[in-house]
Motif scaffolding. Structure first.
Motif, short mmCIF file in Angstrom:
data_model
loop_
_atom_site.label_atom_id
_atom_site.label_comp_id
_atom_site.label_asym_id
_atom_site.label_seq_id
_atom_site.Cartn_x
_atom_site.Cartn_y
_atom_site.Cartn_z
N GLY A 1 1.04 -1.08 0.11
CA GLY A 1 0.20 -0.11 0.19
C GLY A 1 0.62 0.84 -0.22
N LYS A 2 1.71 1.46 1.18
CA LYS A 2 3.21 1.99 1.03
C LYS A 2 3.67 2.52 -0.20
CE LYS A 2 4.60 0.68 5.02
NZ LYS A 2 4.79 0.62 6.11
N ILE A 3 3.87 1.70 -0.98
CA ILE A 3 4.87 1.79 -2.33
C ILE A 3 3.52 1.79 -3.51
CG2 ILE A 3 5.50 0.86 -3.96
CD1 ILE A 3 6.82 -1.55 -1.66
N GLY A 4 2.91 1.43 -3.50
CA GLY A 4 1.76 2.32 -4.45
C GLY A 4 1.66 3.75 -4.14
N PHE A 5 0.92 3.75 -2.83
CA PHE A 5 0.86 5.15 -2.64
C PHE A 5 1.66 6.40 -3.37
CE2 PHE A 5 0.37 9.42 -0.02
CZ PHE A 5 -1.04 9.44 -0.23
N ARG A 6 3.15 5.85 -2.97
CA ARG A 6 4.05 6.83 -3.58
C ARG A 6 4.03 6.54 -5.13
NH1 ARG A 6 9.51 3.51 -2.88
NH2 ARG A 6 8.83 2.52 -4.75
N ASP A 7 4.34 5.55 -5.73
CA ASP A 7 4.29 5.61 -7.23
C ASP A 7 3.26 6.27 -7.93
OD1 ASP A 7 6.54 4.22 -6.38
OD2 ASP A 7 6.02 2.04 -7.31
N ALA A 8 1.95 6.40 -7.23
CA ALA A 8 1.01 6.77 -8.14
C ALA A 8 0.84 8.62 -7.70
CB ALA A 8 0.03 6.60 -7.09
N LEU A 9 2.16 9.29 -6.73
CA LEU A 9 2.20 10.39 -6.40
C LEU A 9 3.89 10.55 -7.70
CD1 LEU A 9 1.81 11.08 -2.36
CD2 LEU A 9 0.68 11.28 -4.14
#
Ligand code: SF4
Length: 190
Positions: free
Chosen positions: A118-126
């Protein structure tokens, strides 16, 4: 439901925690932004001009912000070892302790409880948003060395650590520095 629009509407509300009227624990939002940035910036970006670029303000306003952070004992300035005309900014021990009261910590703590995916997905989306808006607006956002087009990984591994070179500044980059922020960052265009 338009998921992309819904996500950006939520992002706008999250941004209110970053940008606020008045002060929190004695600092304005831009002063918090500057202190946070200086605690994470590499040696090329801990300068008044890089700070002005990151905060998105003039050199005069950046100078005022630095003066305020110095007055409170959170930041100090030193002459650069390599260029005596340049000034290098650094966060003092008092400043590092004060960052425990950073208003954005509530967001960091909320993210920290998510699974790594979830953290990686959020960072990558930003990152995707910033990369795309950079391309549309012909600019570069600030990011870490590890993703930069100018970072070259040298083959030599000394004491178990990989050595890197910045091709822009023609300077060595230690492994410990590759996750620090740089305002001269450029990402690879697709
Ligand atoms: S490699 Fe890129 S991000 Fe790293 S110091 Fe050089 S310009 Fe900055």
């Amino acid at each position: 439901m338009n998921l992309a629009r819904e996500a950006i509407e939520l992002l706008g509300q999250v941004a209110r925690i970053l940008w606020f009227e008045g002060t929190k624990h004695g600092l304005r939002d831009r002063e918090w932004m500057a202190l946070r940035f200086l605690s994470r910036a590499n040696r090329f970006s801990r300068t008044p001009s890089a700070l002005a670029s990151y905060v998105g303000t003039t050199r005069g306003t950046a100078s005022f912000i630095i003066g305020e952070l110095e007055r409170l004992g959170y930041v100090e300035r030193k002459r650069s070892v390599t260029d005596k005309r340049s000034v290098m900014l650094s966060v003092t021990q008092t400043g590092k302790k004060f960052l425990a009261r950073d208003p954005v910590n509530v967001l960091v703590d909320a993210l920290a409880v998510l699974e790594d995916d979830g953290k990686i997905g959020f960072r990558d989306a930003l990152r995707h948003l910033l990369d795309q808006s950079d391309a549309a607006e012909q600019r570069h956002h600030t990011d870490i060395c590890r993703r930069c087009i100018f970072l070259r990984e040298d083959r030599a591994i000394i004491d178990g650590k990989t050595e890197f070179t910045c091709r822009l500044f023609r300077a060595p980059i230690a492994e410990a520095e590759v996750d620090l922020l740089c305002t001269s960052f450029e990402h690879h265009r697709q």
